[in-house]
Write a protein that holds these residues in place. Structure first.
Motif, mmCIF file in Angstrom:
data_model
loop_
_atom_site.group_PDB
_atom_site.id
_atom_site.type_symbol
_atom_site.label_atom_id
_atom_site.label_comp_id
_atom_site.label_asym_id
_atom_site.label_seq_id
_atom_site.Cartn_x
_atom_site.Cartn_y
_atom_site.Cartn_z
ATOM 1 N N ARG A 175 0.845 -1.196 0.000
ATOM 2 C CA ARG A 175 0.000 0.000 0.000
ATOM 3 C C ARG A 175 0.880 1.245 0.000
ATOM 4 N NH1 ARG A 175 -4.176 -0.465 4.364
ATOM 5 N NH2 ARG A 175 -2.343 -0.265 5.643
ATOM 6 N N LYS A 176 1.900 1.231 0.849
ATOM 7 C CA LYS A 176 2.803 2.392 0.915
ATOM 8 C C LYS A 176 3.514 2.587 -0.412
ATOM 9 C CE LYS A 176 3.063 3.832 5.338
ATOM 10 N NZ LYS A 176 3.296 3.011 6.500
ATOM 11 N N ARG A 177 3.893 1.470 -1.011
ATOM 12 C CA ARG A 177 4.703 1.499 -2.216
ATOM 13 C C ARG A 177 3.904 2.004 -3.416
ATOM 14 N NH1 ARG A 177 8.705 -1.159 -5.238
ATOM 15 N NH2 ARG A 177 9.162 0.654 -6.499
ATOM 16 N N LEU A 178 2.683 1.495 -3.549
ATOM 17 C CA LEU A 178 1.913 1.775 -4.767
ATOM 18 C C LEU A 178 1.048 3.015 -4.656
ATOM 19 C CD1 LEU A 178 0.737 -1.816 -5.685
ATOM 20 C CD2 LEU A 178 2.557 -0.499 -6.723
ATOM 21 N N GLU A 179 0.896 3.486 -3.433
ATOM 22 C CA GLU A 179 0.002 4.618 -3.229
ATOM 23 C C GLU A 179 0.485 5.816 -4.045
ATOM 24 O OE1 GLU A 179 -2.338 5.264 0.823
ATOM 25 O OE2 GLU A 179 -0.284 5.958 0.814
#
Lengths: 426, 329
Positions: free
Chosen positions: A419-423
């Motif tokens: 989530r952090k990466r793709l946000e």
């Protein structure tokens, strides 16, 4: 003047009250978090304390001779001869050579009881892998019986548990210990074998493979179906009482006890479609049914959270609705969808009850290799071991729980990381 | 006569008639029917007083929107790009637009002004059928572009939106690179035959939107990293990349600072050489600066359409006059 001073003192008084209320509220939160963390800590300490022993096993060093006459084998490449071979005799002879003064049937049986009854088969595997060993003698570490294992570990910890051992066995172990012929070694069996009635031979490989196969199938089925359903309901379906009805039902399904899904799977997949029982296919299908509502709900929330301005921008450029969804909504909603899918998968990984209904609770020794092999899964394995009377299964159970928790932590961490990466920010 | 001159005596007269009268007029914009029902006498009194002091308004006009029937001024054009006739728009049971007829001429900048909730944005969005996406929205009447009915069942809304571009209130670049933002339209409509073609379209569009010099070094950085004004110009570049015939702008500067606003206004003037532009704005100064004709909307009705200069100096309708002199809105 007087009045404003009056007001000021009133405000000050109410301010202390408000500040106190806020402090109380914050403390409530801290206490709640502390209780939660403490519960997790107790769980981990207990499980690791009980389970860490299972990663080691007791081995006894003996001189074994692969005597052709003793084994009753002439040709190592003949499977029939291999099957008929007297493999158990090799470790027995080795033990008797070690303790030459033992006589009498009962004592001999006790002596044999030092080693796992699978020790002979371990030697068979070793001989097959190294055929040049035939008719030679070697000094080798052999797996001890689970009672010996339990005693030896507890004895090393200073609280010897000898209830299942005879006095003579205790003496033999003492002798072996003094000569340095008994020791703890990494328990590779735990990770390489399937289930067994004998605790020292039981491993979680079968359950891990079963879980893996089941989850792969669940993911392959539930992610595309769930995401398509969510996109259709959110973007294309007309808003009328039918879609309301569907939405209510999806939310209901998410709250249905999972054992009901097991019954459903039993009735439909096994009894009606005649899918074989106990196999990952039927497990995957049932878990798909169970995971779908979670994935649909989280995916819809992810789609909803895409700002309307992006949709308007796309439509205003003359993108068709399909292009708007594919080019703009989906990429922005994907992190949320993936997170939902991983959380759904983590739920499915920990699910036991529905799998009991479809026969995945069977005692299965072989490690499953395909979707149609009978299999069990990790939580069911934990359930089975927790149910077993042998004392050695206590630490096995805890060890299996540790493995399951490790997988869950990995999955949930990767959900957060993804989530952090793709946000993307907008 | 300047707007200020007409306003002052009117205000004075109102005050003389009744101390609370100007307040009532202000109230009327938000809840006209209610006010009318509860205090009809006070309201009529105001209207009468105004008529007496402002004799340039034609007979039959009134500040009461319920009395309004016909749009005053020059709503129609001989050189019309878009013609709208008897447009009614409903949101469910609520009627948002009442019987609006107007033409937008070729290469004209048409400004639409009016108090909040007057339906000007709704009206703008009927021109490229963006209201189709709104649940329960219904449009009646004829809207034609070059004689072609936009609401004909055969017409594909995708084609329409390629011909009628739109710029929104809040800058809404896609969360992609600057280049991707501009190239998106040409890509989905298949306008570029090659990569070189596409590069050219992107550069030209950015130049027309006077953004090229500022972003040419960082075409592949995210469009969302630009400043608000740059983002809005990026959205304009994106809209003109598909060479639309008409560009609709829905309060394009309301989220921008004065300098960015000035740049956009300059840009609108340049764009009007090639495009027909309809712009909704809350800023009367902006309407005065950029538009050729101005349409004044009030509570879903089109009150007046006239050349911009006339609207702001000699409005034909007293509601228009009341609005531009700041008595409501």
């Amino acid at each position: 003047m007087n009045k404003s001073a009056d007001n000021l003192s009133k405000i000050k008084r109410s301010l202390t009250r408000r500040n106190r209320a806020e402090a109380r509220f914050q403390w409530c939160g801290r206490v709640a978090i502390f209780i939660g963390l403490a519960a997790v800590a107790v769980l981990f300490v207990d499980i690791i304390g009980k389970g860490h022993g299972a990663f080691q096993a007791t081995y006894i060093k003996l001189n074994v001779s692969y005597d052709q006459d003793l084994l009753g084998i002439e040709n190592l490449s003949d499977p029939e001869q291999l099957m008929m071979g007297n493999w158990d005799a090799v470790p027995k002879v080795a033990l008797r050579e070690k303790f030459t003064d033992v006589s009498g049937r009962r004592d001999k049986r006790r002596l044999n009881g030092l080693l796992s009854n699978g020790a002979g088969f371990d030697l068979k595997d070793r001989l097959l892998a190294n055929p040049q060993l035939l008719n030679t003698t070697e000094s080798i570490w052999l797996l001890a019986d689970d009672d010996i294992d339990t005693y030896y570990k507890s004895w090393l910890d200073g609280e010897a548990y000898a209830a299942r051992l005879s006095d003579k066995q205790v003496v033999w172990i003492d002798q072996l210990h003094e000569q340095g012929l008994i020791r703890l070694q990494l328990n590779t069996n735990l990770f390489t074998r399937g289930d067994s009635r004998e605790p020292e031979q039981a491993g979680i490989r079968g359950a891990v493979m079963g879980s893996l196969l089941t989850l792969v199938l669940t993911l392959i089925l539930s992610f595309p179906i769930g995401v398509s359903a969510a996109i259709y309901l959110e973007e294309f379906a007309p808003k009328n009482k039918w879609t309301d009805f569907i939405e209510v039902n999806i939310n209901n399904l998410a709250a249905v006890p999972s054992i009901i899904f097991g019954l459903l799977g039993l009735a439909i997949f096994i009894n009606f479609f005649h899918v074989p029982r106990s196999v990952p296919i039927v497990g995957g299908l049932v878990l798909t049914l169970m995971t779908l509502p979670t994935i649909i709900i989280t995916s819809r929330a992810a789609i909803k959270s895409v700002p309307p301005s992006i949709r308007e921008a796309a439509l205003g450029m003359g993108a068709s609705k399909y292009q708007m969804v594919l080019h703009h909504v989906l990429p922005l909603a994907l992190p949320g969808m993936l997170t939902g899918a991983i959380i759904g998968m983590a739920q499915a990984l920990g699910e036991t009850a529905p799998l009991l209904m479809i026969g995945m609770v069977a005692f299965i020794v072989d490690v499953p290799g395909s979707f149609t092999d009978p299999a069990t899964v990790l939580p069911v394995q934990i359930f089975l071991w927790a149910d077993s009377p042998e004392r050695a299964f206590i630490e096995k159970t805890s060890a299996a729980i540790m493995v399951l928790l490790t997988f869950l932590i990995i999955m949930n961490t990767s959900a957060v990381w993804l989530r952090k990466r793709l946000e993307r920010r907008w | 006569m300047s707007p200020a001159d007409t306003a002052k005596p009117a205000k004075a007269a109102s005050k003389a008639a009744s101390k609370s009268a100007p307040k009532k007029v202000a109230k009327a914009k938000s809840a006209v029917p209610k006010v009318k029902k509860t205090e009809p006498k006070a309201k009529k009194a105001v209207a009468k007083t105004r008529k007496a002091v402002a004799p340039q308004f034609k007979a039959g006009q009134s500040l009461d929107i319920d009395d309004h029937q016909i749009t005053v001024g020059k709503s129609f054009s001989d050189n019309a790009k878009m013609t709208m006739r008897n447009i009614d728009v409903y949101y469910g049971d609520k009627q948002a637009i009442h019987n609006v007829s107007i033409d937008i001429a070729k290469n004209e900048v048409m400004a639409m002004i009016g108090p909040s909730g007057c339906g000007k944005s709704t009206f703008l969005r009927t021109l490229n059928r963006m209201n189709d996406t709104v649940e329960g929205c219904r449009v009646e009447g004829d809207i034609c572009m070059d004689g072609e009915n936009l609401y004909a069942p055969k017409l594909d809304v995708v084609e329409l939106r390629a011909r009628v571009g739109m710029v929104f209130q809040k800058p809404n670049p896609f969360p992609k690179s600057i280049y991707e933002n501009v190239a998106y339209g040409p890509k989905i409509h298949g306008l570029a035959d090659s990569r070189v073609d596409l590069d050219e379209i992107v550069e030209n569009s950015l130049r027309k939107a006077s953004l090229w010099e500022e972003v040419k070094e960082r075409l592949h950085q995210p469009g969302t990293g630009l400043s608000g004004g740059q983002q809005q110009r990026l959205c304009i570049a994106r809209a003109i990349a598909v060479s639309p015939e008409v560009i609709l702008m829905d309060e394009p500067c309301s989220a921008l600072d004065p300098i960015a606003t000035a740049k956009i206004e300059e840009l609108i003037e340049e764009l009007s050489e090639n495009f027909t532009i309809a712009i909704v704005t809350h800023s009367m100064q902006q309407a005065a600066r950029v538009s050729h004709r101005t349409a004044y909307f009030h509570l879903g009705k089109l009150i007046e359409v006239n050349p911009t200069e006339q609207v702001f100096t000699m409005p034909e309708h007293q509601l228009t006059e009341a609005y531009i002199t700041g008595r409501f809105g």
